[in-house]
Motif scaffolding. Structure first.
Motif, short mmCIF file in Angstrom:
data_model
loop_
_atom_site.label_atom_id
_atom_site.label_comp_id
_atom_site.label_asym_id
_atom_site.label_seq_id
_atom_site.Cartn_x
_atom_site.Cartn_y
_atom_site.Cartn_z
N GLY A 5 -28.25 18.19 -33.39
CA GLY A 5 -27.76 19.20 -34.32
C GLY A 5 -27.90 20.62 -33.81
N GLU A 6 -29.00 20.91 -33.12
CA GLU A 6 -29.23 22.26 -32.60
C GLU A 6 -28.31 22.58 -31.44
OE1 GLU A 6 -33.36 22.14 -31.64
OE2 GLU A 6 -33.99 22.40 -33.72
N HIS A 7 -27.79 21.58 -30.81
CA HIS A 7 -26.94 21.78 -29.65
C HIS A 7 -25.48 21.51 -29.98
CE1 HIS A 7 -30.93 21.35 -27.94
NE2 HIS A 7 -30.49 22.15 -27.01
N GLN A 8 -25.10 21.74 -31.19
CA GLN A 8 -23.75 21.49 -31.67
C GLN A 8 -22.85 22.67 -31.29
OE1 GLN A 8 -22.56 18.82 -33.27
NE2 GLN A 8 -20.64 19.53 -34.05
N HIS A 9 -22.28 22.60 -30.12
CA HIS A 9 -21.35 23.64 -29.66
C HIS A 9 -20.04 22.94 -29.30
CE1 HIS A 9 -24.58 26.52 -29.58
NE2 HIS A 9 -25.30 25.69 -28.87
N GLY A 10 -19.22 22.68 -30.27
CA GLY A 10 -17.98 21.98 -30.01
C GLY A 10 -18.21 20.52 -29.67
N LYS A 11 -19.11 19.87 -30.40
CA LYS A 11 -19.41 18.45 -30.25
C LYS A 11 -20.14 18.14 -28.94
CE LYS A 11 -17.74 16.95 -34.14
NZ LYS A 11 -18.52 16.33 -35.16
N MET A 57 -24.78 16.23 -39.30
CA MET A 57 -24.95 17.68 -39.46
C MET A 57 -25.41 18.01 -40.88
SD MET A 57 -24.71 19.28 -36.68
CE MET A 57 -24.79 20.91 -37.40
N ARG A 58 -24.89 17.30 -41.87
CA ARG A 58 -25.35 17.51 -43.25
C ARG A 58 -26.83 17.19 -43.36
NH1 ARG A 58 -22.88 14.19 -47.18
NH2 ARG A 58 -23.99 15.50 -48.65
N TYR A 59 -27.27 16.13 -42.68
CA TYR A 59 -28.68 15.76 -42.69
C TYR A 59 -29.54 16.86 -42.05
CZ TYR A 59 -33.01 13.43 -41.43
OH TYR A 59 -34.33 13.12 -41.27
N VAL A 60 -29.13 17.33 -40.89
CA VAL A 60 -29.89 18.36 -40.17
C VAL A 60 -29.97 19.64 -41.01
CG1 VAL A 60 -29.84 19.88 -38.13
CG2 VAL A 60 -29.41 17.43 -37.88
N ARG A 61 -28.90 19.98 -41.70
CA ARG A 61 -28.89 21.21 -42.52
C ARG A 61 -29.59 21.03 -43.87
NH1 ARG A 61 -23.10 21.90 -40.53
NH2 ARG A 61 -22.58 20.68 -42.37
#
Length: 78
Positions: A5-11, A57-61
């Motif tokens: 999740g922290e490294h989510q830069h365009g999948k 991503m919903r989980y991470v947020r």
């Protein structure tokens, strides 16, 4: 999960070995955790790498309610 999740830069895609090294766990442990996360729909496998899903991503947020979180447990019988 947070690593993906922290490294989510365009999948962001990453395999279990690299993910494990980045969070200081063994590749075997990373493989077991990633299997559970994939079965729960939080990660998606792409060849030999994994990518976080929208649900992940919903989980991470922290955007999931308790009922949704409980439904992620693959060991839960209905």
């Amino acid at each position: 999960m947070r690593f993906y999740g922290e490294h989510q830069h365009g999948k962001f895609e990453c395999g279990p070995g690299a993910a494990g090294r980045n969070v200081s766990i063994s590749e075997g442990h990373a493989n077991r955790r990633i299997k559970v996360l994939t079965e729960s729909g939080l990660l998606e496998q792409r060849n030999r790498t994994y990518i976080i899903t929208d649900l992940g991503m919903r989980y991470v947020r922290g955007e999931m309610d308790e009922e949704e979180l409980e439904s992620l447990n693959p060991d839960t019988e209905e």
